[in-house]
Design an enzyme around this catalytic site. Structure first.
Site, mmCIF file in Angstrom:
data_model
loop_
_atom_site.group_PDB
_atom_site.id
_atom_site.type_symbol
_atom_site.label_atom_id
_atom_site.label_comp_id
_atom_site.label_asym_id
_atom_site.label_seq_id
_atom_site.Cartn_x
_atom_site.Cartn_y
_atom_site.Cartn_z
ATOM 1 N N GLU A 253 33.626 -23.575 -25.664
ATOM 2 C CA GLU A 253 34.921 -23.490 -26.356
ATOM 3 C C GLU A 253 35.111 -22.098 -26.971
ATOM 4 O O GLU A 253 36.202 -21.538 -26.933
ATOM 5 C CB GLU A 253 35.006 -24.591 -27.427
ATOM 6 C CG GLU A 253 35.063 -25.985 -26.788
ATOM 7 C CD GLU A 253 35.047 -27.106 -27.813
ATOM 8 O OE1 GLU A 253 34.077 -27.201 -28.573
ATOM 9 O OE2 GLU A 253 36.009 -27.899 -27.841
ATOM 10 N N GLU B 107 30.019 -33.181 -24.773
ATOM 11 C CA GLU B 107 30.221 -33.955 -25.996
ATOM 12 C C GLU B 107 30.281 -35.460 -25.769
ATOM 13 O O GLU B 107 29.830 -36.252 -26.593
ATOM 14 C CB GLU B 107 31.508 -33.489 -26.698
ATOM 15 C CG GLU B 107 31.398 -32.144 -27.393
ATOM 16 C CD GLU B 107 31.617 -30.951 -26.483
ATOM 17 O OE1 GLU B 107 31.600 -31.117 -25.246
ATOM 18 O OE2 GLU B 107 31.805 -29.838 -26.999
HETATM 19 N N1 3HC Z 1 22.416 -27.648 -31.622
HETATM 20 C C1 3HC Z 1 21.204 -27.547 -32.199
HETATM 21 N N2 3HC Z 1 20.049 -27.749 -31.580
HETATM 22 C C2 3HC Z 1 20.112 -28.058 -30.291
HETATM 23 C C3 3HC Z 1 21.334 -28.174 -29.604
HETATM 24 C C4 3HC Z 1 22.528 -27.933 -30.324
HETATM 25 N N3 3HC Z 1 23.729 -28.022 -29.767
HETATM 26 N N4 3HC Z 1 21.078 -28.505 -28.328
HETATM 27 C C5 3HC Z 1 19.744 -28.577 -28.224
HETATM 28 N N5 3HC Z 1 19.166 -28.310 -29.414
HETATM 29 C C6 3HC Z 1 17.738 -28.262 -29.709
HETATM 30 C C7 3HC Z 1 17.032 -29.555 -29.462
HETATM 31 O O1 3HC Z 1 17.181 -30.425 -30.572
HETATM 32 C C8 3HC Z 1 15.612 -29.096 -29.251
HETATM 33 O O2 3HC Z 1 15.073 -28.817 -30.513
HETATM 34 P P1 3HC Z 1 13.516 -28.996 -30.808
HETATM 35 O O3 3HC Z 1 12.815 -28.084 -29.867
HETATM 36 O O4 3HC Z 1 13.392 -28.637 -32.241
HETATM 37 O O5 3HC Z 1 13.250 -30.429 -30.520
HETATM 38 C C9 3HC Z 1 15.784 -27.764 -28.532
HETATM 39 O O6 3HC Z 1 17.143 -27.371 -28.777
HETATM 40 C C10 3HC Z 1 15.548 -27.797 -27.059
HETATM 41 O O7 3HC Z 1 16.318 -28.850 -26.526
HETATM 42 P P2 3HC Z 1 15.833 -29.653 -25.236
HETATM 43 O O8 3HC Z 1 14.479 -30.182 -25.475
HETATM 44 O O9 3HC Z 1 16.924 -30.591 -24.885
HETATM 45 O O10 3HC Z 1 15.726 -28.452 -24.197
HETATM 46 P P3 3HC Z 1 16.254 -28.301 -22.734
HETATM 47 O O11 3HC Z 1 15.955 -26.910 -22.343
HETATM 48 O O12 3HC Z 1 15.766 -29.430 -21.905
HETATM 49 O O13 3HC Z 1 17.859 -28.480 -22.800
HETATM 50 C C11 3HC Z 1 20.097 -28.140 -23.562
HETATM 51 C C12 3HC Z 1 18.655 -27.577 -23.496
HETATM 52 C C13 3HC Z 1 20.672 -28.208 -22.135
HETATM 53 C C14 3HC Z 1 20.926 -27.234 -24.412
HETATM 54 C C15 3HC Z 1 20.037 -29.570 -24.133
HETATM 55 O O14 3HC Z 1 19.313 -29.533 -25.333
HETATM 56 C C16 3HC Z 1 21.359 -30.191 -24.425
HETATM 57 O O15 3HC Z 1 21.983 -30.772 -23.556
HETATM 58 N N6 3HC Z 1 21.806 -30.099 -25.689
HETATM 59 C C17 3HC Z 1 22.978 -30.753 -26.148
HETATM 60 C C18 3HC Z 1 24.131 -29.821 -25.998
HETATM 61 C C19 3HC Z 1 25.367 -30.461 -26.543
HETATM 62 O O16 3HC Z 1 25.536 -31.668 -26.523
HETATM 63 N N7 3HC Z 1 26.277 -29.636 -27.034
HETATM 64 C C20 3HC Z 1 27.493 -30.090 -27.594
HETATM 65 C C21 3HC Z 1 27.327 -30.157 -29.053
HETATM 66 S S1 3HC Z 1 28.694 -30.946 -29.794
HETATM 67 C C22 3HC Z 1 29.852 -29.748 -29.906
HETATM 68 O O17 3HC Z 1 29.688 -28.639 -29.465
HETATM 69 C C23 3HC Z 1 31.064 -30.202 -30.655
HETATM 70 C C24 3HC Z 1 32.204 -29.279 -30.472
HETATM 71 O O18 3HC Z 1 32.951 -29.682 -29.364
HETATM 72 C C25 3HC Z 1 33.085 -29.295 -31.678
#
Ligand code: 3HC
Ligand code: NAI
Length: 692
Positions: free
Chosen positions: A105, A125
């Site tokens: 975004e 999301e």
């Molecule tokens: N914020 C903070 N921490 C995050 C994060 C985020 N968005 N996404 C991942 N992390 C953290 C995890 O908690 C983990 O932390 P840890 O090592 O302390 O346990 C670390 O990053 C690594 O994560 P993964 O073990 O999942 O590592 P991968 O390399 O397998 O995957 C990733 C990385 C593809 C980024 C995966 O973590 C993922 O899919 N994350 C979720 C992303 C997401 O859902 N983003 C949307 C957030 S909501 C949003 O943006 C709202 C907005 O629209 C207003």
């Protein structure tokens, strides 16, 4: 430092720096806004590049700040995107590795975007039960078109940047070094005006209303109990039907609604629960791990074969050891057949098929496995047999090899004591079918070394399992709890239910399968075998005899063509059984029970609260590290409904005092002893606290 600011010639470079994935937390948002403002004031700066340090451009909003005041504190993500979009100098997003959620975004708020190949682009999301809340639903359709954007937003799945190269999302794909390419691009566009803004584009789609209606119908049919996917369609529809700012308002409204739903809270709980499960308080992140390059499995039966497939699927060579050539051949043939079925369904390429089959070998000799880094025992569930195997492993395995047992009920510490190296012994409790089920209970013996635990936890991620650590007890976390659930299911039959009524009530609650359908699938004889042992070892535990009577009739389930249900040849569909119903009624009469009509609410409460009460004991005894670990066991291994977040999370949403009140009521019925409340449950309820 949450973002760094540097000037390179006439270009300012703002680098997000909030490990691990540059989540757009409050400090990072503030630093980027400050950076943009500094660049706007500096006359020498002609353009701004925003990029990310380390392994991501940005993973989106910082989910660790969700439900905290920091999530909405100014500058909010909206404010940040406004500042960028309205900047009078061109802002270029330089995208690599991961660009998701709020990260995408933010990029869409920039005037230009340049990307490396291989970056994962997503608005994920919906997987957290929400929708993109910072303009994603309005801007993405403007650059990708309605259909592609809707697919990405409703599925949440990532798309590789190179697949989007020809769309208006990217102005350029970077060959070679991204930053060098971004700086060159910035120099080129520095003087161009007006600055292009995604919000000014139109969403062009002929007959968009027809397409949107079709999408609503399809998504409604697929979304199950989750409200977010349909709201995603509504938000994207607003992009097609409304002016940009009005569409943004719709998105905001829907986002705020979704964030409050239990379904979204459950999904976020599961996201964090899965990551938390891979951490143990006394095993630090930097614990060294042992290299696992080759694996051996002892026993080519139901479990051994499935376990071996996990490693072959991850590219790790496995050798299976059996006692007899015939058993080995049979086991290897079953594995081959499994892969052939996947190949036939088109879910595996010929090349991968050959690669995987080629990684699995067999032997009858312990010498052939002596150099394996990890050996997993999956022989008969019999302490004598386990003893023979572990003594032999102790003699032959190289120093430092990890010796694991897949036992489902036996005492791991006793198994470890058969060796002279109990520190190397650990439980790896896979679930059947082991190549499919996500759960892996990692059983920590009294002497299991920390590096062994760290290694197995890392390995579970590599073979795509949800690894959850359990202490040693009968049944570990999952089966110890299911025992109480099954007991209640049996009592309900005596008191007035039919198997199909119990199954239906629990399935309506959201379980993948009710207890009796599950029994027929797994084999009712397994539980019979365990109960016979219990009758001798713990005669004080009461069970309904209906399951024993069923087995005495030879009704072991699908494998014997009849169980709690009748089956027709070549068909797995369960049909209610008159014979079983008669048996239950006769048995209840013998016990002098007046059968009554039992509500679905009572069925669900008794089954689920029985899980919760036992789980509270498991938590209190330290068998599980945290409540969310128990939820992960049930979500990934027992078909507990995801939208309810697991038994502990569910009990928290009901409210622990309410759970206790219901339990007190059931304690007044037959087998009231089963409802003795766990001390932890009493304590938390009295203190107004929750499990999670
Ligand atoms: N914020 C903070 N921490 C995050 C994060 C985020 N968005 N996404 C991942 N992390 C953290 C995890 O908690 C983990 O932390 P840890 O090592 O302390 O346990 C670390 O990053 C690594 O994560 P993964 O073990 O999942 O590592 P991968 O390399 O397998 O995957 C990733 C990385 C593809 C980024 C995966 O973590 C993922 O899919 N994350 C979720 C992303 C997401 O859902 N983003 C949307 C957030 S909501 C949003 O943006 C709202 C907005 O629209 C207003
Ligand atoms: P199984 O009976 O299908 O397979 C056991 C295999 O071990 C047989 O092929 C047998 O020939 C072989 N075997 C026996 N003794 C041996 C020895 N000394 N050396 C080498 N091979 C030997 O049993 P299953 O179901 O695969 O169970 C194996 C283990 O996994 C048990 O401990 C069981 O409790 C556990 N388990 C079983 C689950 C299930 O659903 N079946 C689920 C989780 C764990």
């Amino acid at each position: 430092m949450s973002a760094e600011y540097q000037v390179n010639g006439q270009i300012a470079v703002i680098t997000l720096n909030n490990p691990p994935v540059n989540g757009l937390g409050h400090a990072t948002r503030s630093a980027v806004v400050a950076g943009v403002q500094q660049a706007l004031q500096d006359e020498a700066v002609k353009a701004i590049v925003i990029t990310g340090a380390g392994k991501a451009f940005s993973g989106g909003a910082d989910i660790k700040e969700f439900n905290s005041p920091k999530a909405l504190a100014e500058p909010s993500l909206h404010t940040l995107i406004n500042v960028v979009e309205n900047a009078e100098k061109p802002v270029i997003a330089a995208i690599h590795s991961v660009c998701m959620g709020g990260g995408l975004e933010l990029a869409l708020g920039c005037h230009y975007r340049i990307a490396s190949a291989g970056a994962q682009i997503a608005l994920p999301e919906v997987k957290l039960g929400i929708l993109p809340g910072a303009g994603g639903t309005q801007r993405l359709p403007r650059v990708l078109g309605l259909e592609m954007a809707l697919n990405m937003i409703v599925s949440g799945n990532p798309v590789a940047s190179e697949k989007l190269a020809s769309t208006a999302l990217f102005d350029q794909m970077a060959d070679g070094d991204l930053l060098i390419a971004a700086l060159a691009f910035a120099d080129k566009v520095a003087g161009l005006r007006p600055l292009p803004r995604v919000r000014d584009l139109r969403v062009d789609y002929p007959n968009s209303e027809v397409f949107l209606q079709l999408s609503r119908d399809t998504v409604a049919a697929m979304a199950g109990p989750f409200p977010a996917p349909l709201k995603c369609v509504e938000a994207v529809a607003a992009a097609a039907n409304k002016k940009f700012d009005d569409g943004l308002k719709v998105e905001r409204e829907l986002f705020l609604q979704l964030v409050q739903t239990t379904e979204s809270k459950a999904l976020r709980h599961a996201f964090f629960g899965e990551r938390a499960a891979s951490k143990l308080p006394d095993v630090p992140d930097d614990t060294p791990i042992r290299a696992i390059k080759t694996v051996a499995v002892i026993g080519a039966g139901t479990m051994g074969g499935g376990i071996a497939m996990n490693f072959a699927n991850a590219g790790i060579p496995v050798t299976i050891l059996e006692m007899q050539q015939e058993a080995l051949d049979k086991g290897l043939a079953t594995i081959r057949k499994n892969y052939e079925n996947t190949l036939k369904k088109g879910k595996l390429t010929q090349e991968k098929f050959e690669q995987r089959v080629g990684l699995i070998g067999g032997t009858l000799s312990y010498d052939a496995i002596a150099q394996a880094d990890l050996v997993i025992e999956a022989v008969f569930e019999d302490m004598g047999v386990k003893q023979q195997v572990f003594k032999r492993l102790d003699e032959v395995m190289k120093t430092g090899a990890i010796l694991a047992s897949n036992t489902s009920t036996l005492d791991l510490d006793s198994i470890a004591a058969f060796t002279g190296r109990p520190q190397d012994v650990v439980g790896m409790h896979f679930f059947s079918p082991a190549n499919v089920m996500k759960l892996l209970e990692i059983v920590r013996g009294k002497q299991t070394a920390k590096d062994v635990l760290a290694t197995v936890m890392a390995l579970s991620k590599k073979i795509k399992k949800t690894g959850v650590v359990s202490g040693v007890c009968d049944g570990f976390i999952g089966n110890r709890m299911i025992e109480q659930y099954s007991r209640q299911a049996g009592f309900l039959l005596e008191e007035g239910c039919t198997p199909e009524q119990v199954d239906k009530a629990v399935e309506n609650f959201g379980f993948a399968m009710g207890p009796f359908r599950m029994g027929d699938l797994a084999g009712n004889d397994i539980g019979w075998y365990i109960r016979k042992r219990r009758y001798l070892e713990q005669p004080q535990i009461g069970y309904s005899k209906t399951a024993d009577l069923l087995c005495e009739m030879g009704r072991f389930g699908q494998k014997s063509g009849a169980g709690w249900y009748d089956y027709q040849a070549g068909d797995r569909k369960p049909y209610p059984s008159q014979v079983v119903s008669d048996m239950i009624i006769r048995h209840a009469a013998e016990l002098g029970i007046t059968r009554r009509k039992i509500s679905d609410q009572e069925i669900v409460e008794r089954l689920v609260y029985a899980l919760v009460n036992e789980a509270a004991r498991i938590l209190e005894e330290g068998i599980a590290t945290r409540a969310s670990d128990i939820d992960m066991v049930y979500l990934s291994g027992y078909g507990f409904p995801l939208h309810r977040g697991g038994p502990m999370f569910y009990a928290d949403t009901v409210g622990l005092p309410k759970v206790l009140t219901a339990m007190e009521e059931y304690a007044r019925g037959r087998h009231g002893d089963a409802w003795k409340a766990a001390p932890l449950l009493l304590k938390l309820a009295a203190e107004g606290k929750s499990f999670n």
